[in-house]
Scaffold this motif. Structure first.
Motif, PDB file in Angstrom:
ATOM      1  N   ASN A  77       0.936  -0.983  -0.167  1.00 54.06           N
ATOM      2  CA  ASN A  77       0.108   0.122  -0.092  1.00 54.06           C
ATOM      3  C   ASN A  77       0.981   1.131   0.158  1.00 54.06           C
ATOM      4  N   VAL A  78       1.898   1.411   0.559  1.00 55.43           N
ATOM      5  CA  VAL A  78       2.742   2.364   0.902  1.00 55.43           C
ATOM      6  C   VAL A  78       3.750   2.619  -0.452  1.00 55.43           C
ATOM      7  N   ALA A  79       4.009   1.529  -1.100  1.00 55.44           N
ATOM      8  CA  ALA A  79       4.465   1.721  -2.408  1.00 55.44           C
ATOM      9  C   ALA A  79       3.621   1.820  -3.772  1.00 55.44           C
ATOM     10  N   LEU A  80       2.383   1.888  -3.572  1.00 52.76           N
ATOM     11  CA  LEU A  80       1.292   2.153  -4.633  1.00 52.76           C
ATOM     12  C   LEU A  80       1.768   3.516  -5.634  1.00 52.76           C
ATOM     13  N   PRO A  81       1.783   4.652  -4.888  1.00 55.92           N
ATOM     14  CA  PRO A  81       2.046   5.727  -5.773  1.00 55.92           C
ATOM     15  C   PRO A  81       3.247   5.644  -6.616  1.00 55.92           C
ATOM     16  N   SER A  82       4.446   5.036  -5.903  1.00 55.63           N
ATOM     17  CA  SER A  82       5.651   4.837  -6.621  1.00 55.63           C
ATOM     18  C   SER A  82       5.640   3.909  -7.794  1.00 55.63           C
ATOM     19  N   LEU A  83       4.916   2.780  -7.469  1.00 58.85           N
ATOM     20  CA  LEU A  83       4.386   1.807  -8.645  1.00 58.85           C
ATOM     21  C   LEU A  83       3.712   2.327  -9.484  1.00 58.85           C
ATOM     22  N   TYR A 136      -3.859   9.377  -0.449  1.00 57.88           N
ATOM     23  CA  TYR A 136      -3.884  10.843  -0.037  1.00 57.88           C
ATOM     24  C   TYR A 136      -2.385  11.465   0.469  1.00 57.88           C
ATOM     25  N   LEU A 137      -2.164  10.583   1.258  1.00 59.04           N
ATOM     26  CA  LEU A 137      -0.732  11.249   1.907  1.00 59.04           C
ATOM     27  C   LEU A 137       0.109  11.565   0.870  1.00 59.04           C
ATOM     28  N   GLN A 138       0.600  10.599  -0.185  1.00 58.73           N
ATOM     29  CA  GLN A 138       1.404  10.671  -1.137  1.00 58.73           C
ATOM     30  C   GLN A 138       1.192  11.565  -2.415  1.00 58.73           C
ATOM     31  N   ASN A 139      -0.101  11.510  -2.976  1.00 60.72           N
ATOM     32  CA  ASN A 139      -0.508  12.069  -4.085  1.00 60.72           C
ATOM     33  C   ASN A 139      -1.042  13.432  -3.875  1.00 60.72           C
ATOM     34  N   VAL A 140      -1.505  13.831  -2.551  1.00 56.47           N
ATOM     35  CA  VAL A 140      -2.337  15.145  -2.323  1.00 56.47           C
ATOM     36  C   VAL A 140      -1.444  15.818  -1.468  1.00 56.47           C
ATOM     37  N   ARG A 141      -0.855  15.246  -0.454  1.00 54.47           N
ATOM     38  CA  ARG A 141      -0.053  15.925   0.391  1.00 54.47           C
ATOM     39  C   ARG A 141       1.420  16.133   0.066  1.00 54.47           C
ATOM     40  N   GLY A 142       1.662  15.206  -1.066  1.00 52.46           N
ATOM     41  CA  GLY A 142       3.195  15.219  -1.363  1.00 52.46           C
ATOM     42  C   GLY A 142       4.021  14.810  -0.562  1.00 52.46           C
ATOM     43  N   LEU A 143       3.919  13.663   0.279  1.00 50.82           N
ATOM     44  CA  LEU A 143       4.674  13.192   1.463  1.00 50.82           C
ATOM     45  C   LEU A 143       5.442  12.256   0.656  1.00 50.82           C
ATOM     46  N   SER A 144       6.597  11.701   1.161  1.00 54.21           N
ATOM     47  CA  SER A 144       7.448  10.670   0.541  1.00 54.21           C
ATOM     48  C   SER A 144       6.776   9.228   1.131  1.00 54.21           C
ATOM     49  N   LEU A 169       8.407   7.078   3.109  1.00 52.93           N
ATOM     50  CA  LEU A 169       8.691   7.001   4.586  1.00 52.93           C
ATOM     51  C   LEU A 169       7.847   7.867   5.401  1.00 52.93           C
ATOM     52  N   ASP A 170       7.662   9.000   4.950  1.00 55.25           N
ATOM     53  CA  ASP A 170       6.741  10.197   5.779  1.00 55.25           C
ATOM     54  C   ASP A 170       5.514   9.452   5.795  1.00 55.25           C
ATOM     55  N   ALA A 171       4.864   9.092   4.639  1.00 54.98           N
ATOM     56  CA  ALA A 171       3.694   8.455   4.723  1.00 54.98           C
ATOM     57  C   ALA A 171       3.476   7.377   5.650  1.00 54.98           C
ATOM     58  N   GLY A 172       4.489   6.481   5.781  1.00 51.88           N
ATOM     59  CA  GLY A 172       4.763   5.172   6.591  1.00 51.88           C
ATOM     60  C   GLY A 172       4.667   5.684   8.088  1.00 51.88           C
ATOM     61  N   LEU A 173       5.306   6.938   8.123  1.00 47.55           N
ATOM     62  CA  LEU A 173       5.306   7.531   9.799  1.00 47.55           C
ATOM     63  C   LEU A 173       3.956   7.808  10.089  1.00 47.55           C
ATOM     64  N   TRP A 174       3.075   8.299   9.038  1.00 51.15           N
ATOM     65  CA  TRP A 174       1.849   8.774   9.324  1.00 51.15           C
ATOM     66  C   TRP A 174       0.904   7.822   9.503  1.00 51.15           C
ATOM     67  N   MET A 175       1.260   6.616   9.168  1.00 49.00           N
ATOM     68  CA  MET A 175       0.467   5.251   9.506  1.00 49.00           C
ATOM     69  C   MET A 175       0.459   4.654  10.859  1.00 49.00           C
ATOM     70  N   LEU A 176       1.477   5.190  11.597  1.00 54.70           N
ATOM     71  CA  LEU A 176       1.642   4.661  13.142  1.00 54.70           C
ATOM     72  C   LEU A 176       0.664   4.944  13.880  1.00 54.70           C
ATOM     73  N   PRO A 177       0.060   6.225  13.823  1.00 54.01           N
ATOM     74  CA  PRO A 177      -1.079   6.311  14.801  1.00 54.01           C
ATOM     75  C   PRO A 177      -2.413   5.492  14.732  1.00 54.01           C
ATOM     76  N   MET A 178      -2.210   4.685  13.585  1.00 54.99           N
ATOM     77  CA  MET A 178      -3.289   3.874  13.342  1.00 54.99           C
ATOM     78  C   MET A 178      -2.771   2.424  13.526  1.00 54.99           C
ATOM     79  N   ALA A 179      -1.531   2.017  13.255  1.00 54.33           N
ATOM     80  CA  ALA A 179      -0.751   0.636  13.494  1.00 54.33           C
ATOM     81  C   ALA A 179      -0.465   0.233  14.955  1.00 54.33           C
ATOM     82  N   VAL A 180      -0.140   1.435  15.522  1.00 50.43           N
ATOM     83  CA  VAL A 180       0.327   0.976  17.216  1.00 50.43           C
ATOM     84  C   VAL A 180      -0.860   0.513  17.967  1.00 50.43           C
ATOM     85  N   PRO A 181      -1.832   1.407  17.888  1.00 53.01           N
ATOM     86  CA  PRO A 181      -3.249   1.084  18.555  1.00 53.01           C
ATOM     87  C   PRO A 181      -3.826  -0.462  18.080  1.00 53.01           C
ATOM     88  N   THR A 182      -3.481  -0.931  16.730  1.00 55.63           N
ATOM     89  CA  THR A 182      -3.980  -2.240  16.286  1.00 55.63           C
ATOM     90  C   THR A 182      -2.964  -3.161  16.958  1.00 55.63           C
TER      91      THR A 182
END
Length: 481
Positions: free
Chosen positions: A31-37, A288-296, A298-311
């Motif tokens: 999922n994180v690699a989708l924009p690059s792919l 959204y994080l990569q194509n709209v906000r323009g994050l890299s 890795l930065d998009a992956g860091l933004w996923m942490l608030p979801m991943a850690v509680p899981t």
């Protein structure tokens, strides 16, 4: 299966969790690699959907076959075959020269993956026979999903930014090979007392049902109605034929008697709803994080942490609650958190503010962390141990089908709404219907969880288990006679 020592049981659990780790990690990393792919392979939104759904569809189509085959010929044997095929598929994905080749190689991966998770769950169920120990083991199993969600975006983002998207498939190689060696050495062989015959007709109907339905949904925004309507009708015909054929078969691929148990039926609906929410959530968030906000990446992956850690944190807690108090409380927490998270995005455009985006991610992580353990425990606990592989496979199939439908539906809604002039400006409004769909999924978890976890529902599960066991005894007596 022989009785194992506590240490050996924990080792078997760890080996089974390794298989779940590579399968779950593969999805979150991708999922994180989708924009690059998308840039490298010039993929459309539909192409991105197929890179995910080709995997989940094949997985969903073959899980029940893998579960029943493992019960028949040996769970360890099928589990090891799955590790080999999945690892080989990962190598092929890393070498894919085009989008079409990547989709095909993802399907090879899925063939191997179908032999891993349901078979591993069957091994766990037959290793941990005490209900409390089994609930805790399933909680640990669910925590691995959280671990993959936490590590996947970070590992994927780092690999994509530093090496490229092809490297995300390399991480499966050492884990897959280690799991293969450890399985050969430490996991005992087991199988069901009575072998189940293959059901090729039922298997073909499942493949036609899942494939035609998903194709009709994904391609609807891009082609004329006359091109997708036949596939929608084909899926309806396949469903009708499947229900009629399986109800008349002595040893069906899908034992429809399982669904007389309200908790089992509820777990199936909850699995589809929760994992549809997950698939759609990850798809929208990554783009959204990569194509709209323009994050890299890795930065998009860091933004996923608030979801991943509680899981990761909530999954073992959910397992303990299921073991001590039953599935009701975890399901209510899960449904409530998923619903509120969806409403934040659907009503208040949570993605446009850092604070609300963070809050929405945390709530989704809490909800998803609580939902996995009650699904699995409910699916297998009310069934005879001899049917553990089939019951676990139905639950796993529901998860994969839900994730495939979530990506298909939400992606189709997004593709239909995004304007050709300004992708970034139109994304938020185009994604709004998708967020409402995810809200409805969370509400379904809440309502169905409340209805099917009560006393009357448990009574239906008990009656279903007694009927299944009585039928097995009668069939065994008939064979002996």
């Amino acid at each position: 299966m022989p009785e194992l020592s506590p240490r050996r049981r924990l080792l078997v659990l760890a080996i089974c969790c390794m298989s779940l780790l590579i399968v779950s990690l593969d999805n979150t990393v991708l999922n994180v690699a989708l924009p690059s792919l998308q840039r490298d392979l010039h993929a459309s939104t539909a192409g991105l959907q197929w890179t995910i759904d080709a995997y989940t569809l094949v997985l969903a189509s073959l899980l029940m076959l893998a579960g029943s085959t493992a019960d028949r010929i040996g769970r360890k044997r099928v589990f090891m075959a799955g590790l080999v095929v999945f690892t080989l598929g990962s190598v092929l994905c890393s070498l894919a020269p085009s989008l079409e080749a990547l989709v095909v190689f993802r399907m090879v991966q899925a063939v191997g993956g179908s032999m891993l998770n349901p078979v591993a769950m069957s091994i766990i169920t037959n290793t941990f026979t005490d209900p409390r120990e089994r609930a805790r083991a399933i909680g640990a199993w669910g925590a691995v999903v959280g671990l993959s969600m936490a590590a996947g975006p970070l590992i994927g983002g780092l690999l994509v930014d530093s090496v490229g998207w092809r490297s995300i498939f390399w991480i499966n190689l050492p884990v897959g090979l280690a799991a293969l060696v450890l399985t050969l050495r430490f996991v005992p062989e087991s199988r069901a007392p009575e072998a189940r015959r293959a059901d090729p007709v039922g298997q073909l109907l499942v493949i036609v049902l899942f494939g035609s339905l998903t194709y009709a949904i994904i391609e609807a925004p891009h082609v004329a109605l006359s091109a997708t309507a036949p596939f929608a009708l084909l899926s309806l015909a396949a469903l009708t034929a499947l229900l009629i054929y399986e109800s008349r078969r002595h040893e069906p691929l899908i034992d429809l008697r399982f669904f007389r148990s309200a908790p089992f039926s509820g777990a199936t609906v909850i699995a589809v709803s929760a994992f549809a929410a997950l698939g759609g959530f990850l798809f929208l968030s990554t783009l959204y994080l990569q194509n709209v906000r323009g994050l890299s990446a890795l930065d998009a992956g860091l933004w996923m942490l608030p979801m991943a850690v509680p899981t990761f944190l909530c999954a073992p807690l959910s397992g303990r609650l299921v073991g001590s108090r039953g599935p009701r409380v975890p399901l209510l927490v899960a449904g409530g958190a998923l619903t509120v998270s969806g409403l934040l995005f659907a009503l208040f455009e949570a993605e446009t503010s850092d604070v609300t985006l963070f809050t929405g991610y945390v709530l989704f992580g809490v909800g998803f962390g609580f939902v996995n353990a009650p699904i699995t425990n409910t699916a297998v606990s009310g069934m005879p141990r001899a049917q553990a592989g089939v019951a676990a496979a139905v639950a796993s199939t529901s998860r994969q089908l839900g994730q495939a439908l979530g990506v298909a539906v939400v992606g189709a809604v997004l593709a239909a709404g995004v304007g050709s002039s300004s992708y970034a400006e139109s994304f938020v409004s185009a994604a709004r219907p998708g967020w409402w769909i995810l809200t409805a999924c969370g509400l379904a978890v809440l309502v169905v969880g409340a209805v099917t976890s009560g006393r009357w529902a448990r009574a239906t599960a008990l009656r279903t288990a007694e009927r299944l066991e009585s039928a097995e005894i009668r069939e065994a007596a008939g064979v002996e006679a």
